[in-house]
Write a protein that holds these residues in place. Structure first.
Motif, PDB file in Angstrom:
ATOM      1  N   PRO A  25       0.791  -1.229   0.000  1.00 34.24           N
ATOM      2  CA  PRO A  25       0.000   0.000   0.000  1.00 34.24           C
ATOM      3  C   PRO A  25       0.829   1.288   0.000  1.00 34.24           C
ATOM      4  O   PRO A  25       0.268   2.375   0.061  1.00 34.24           O
ATOM      5  CB  PRO A  25      -0.807  -0.109   1.281  1.00 34.24           C
ATOM      6  CG  PRO A  25       0.111  -0.806   2.226  1.00 34.24           C
ATOM      7  CD  PRO A  25       0.887  -1.785   1.354  1.00 34.24           C
ATOM      8  N   ALA A  26       2.145   1.196  -0.061  1.00 36.45           N
ATOM      9  CA  ALA A  26       2.957   2.411  -0.071  1.00 36.45           C
ATOM     10  C   ALA A  26       2.761   3.225  -1.353  1.00 36.45           C
ATOM     11  O   ALA A  26       2.924   4.439  -1.350  1.00 36.45           O
ATOM     12  CB  ALA A  26       4.430   2.060   0.098  1.00 36.45           C
ATOM     13  N   ALA A  57       3.924  -0.345  -8.855  1.00 35.93           N
ATOM     14  CA  ALA A  57       5.141  -0.538  -8.058  1.00 35.93           C
ATOM     15  C   ALA A  57       6.254   0.372  -8.559  1.00 35.93           C
ATOM     16  O   ALA A  57       6.303   0.753  -9.722  1.00 35.93           O
ATOM     17  CB  ALA A  57       5.586  -1.992  -8.126  1.00 35.93           C
ATOM     18  N   ARG A  58       7.156   0.707  -7.647  1.00 29.54           N
ATOM     19  CA  ARG A  58       8.284   1.571  -7.978  1.00 29.54           C
ATOM     20  C   ARG A  58       9.564   0.940  -7.463  1.00 29.54           C
ATOM     21  O   ARG A  58       9.531   0.036  -6.644  1.00 29.54           O
ATOM     22  CB  ARG A  58       8.095   2.945  -7.345  1.00 29.54           C
ATOM     23  CG  ARG A  58       6.889   3.649  -7.886  1.00 29.54           C
ATOM     24  CD  ARG A  58       6.762   5.028  -7.321  1.00 29.54           C
ATOM     25  NE  ARG A  58       5.546   5.618  -7.856  1.00 29.54           N
ATOM     26  CZ  ARG A  58       4.824   6.509  -7.222  1.00 29.54           C
ATOM     27  NH1 ARG A  58       5.204   6.935  -6.045  1.00 29.54           N
ATOM     28  NH2 ARG A  58       3.736   6.989  -7.771  1.00 29.54           N
ATOM     29  N   LEU A  59      10.670   1.448  -7.948  1.00 25.65           N
ATOM     30  CA  LEU A  59      11.975   1.002  -7.480  1.00 25.65           C
ATOM     31  C   LEU A  59      12.619   2.114  -6.667  1.00 25.65           C
ATOM     32  O   LEU A  59      12.544   3.287  -7.030  1.00 25.65           O
ATOM     33  CB  LEU A  59      12.888   0.639  -8.654  1.00 25.65           C
ATOM     34  CG  LEU A  59      12.416  -0.509  -9.534  1.00 25.65           C
ATOM     35  CD1 LEU A  59      13.355  -0.671 -10.721  1.00 25.65           C
ATOM     36  CD2 LEU A  59      12.325  -1.790  -8.740  1.00 25.65           C
TER      37      LEU A  59
END
Length: 51
Positions: free
Chosen positions: A14-15, A21-23
């Motif tokens: 949940p971030a 999604a991210r890196l």
């Protein structure tokens, strides 16, 4: 990326919003321009292989 010597972690829900999604790259105080270029080259290679 870890196996290629690059410290990067994924950021998942949940971030960040679901399916986005991210890196997160962790840099020390002394990366060289060559280090950054190698990281970008490795990331480009990995992403291209996914297609």
């Amino acid at each position: 990326m870890f196996e290629r010597g690059i410290n990067v972690q994924q950021i998942l829900h949940p971030a960040v919003p679901e399916k986005s999604a991210r890196l997160r790259f962790f840099l020390s105080c002394d990366p060289t321009e060559a280090d950054v270029d190698r990281t970008l080259d490795e990331l480009t290679t990995i992403l291209a292989a996914r297609d």
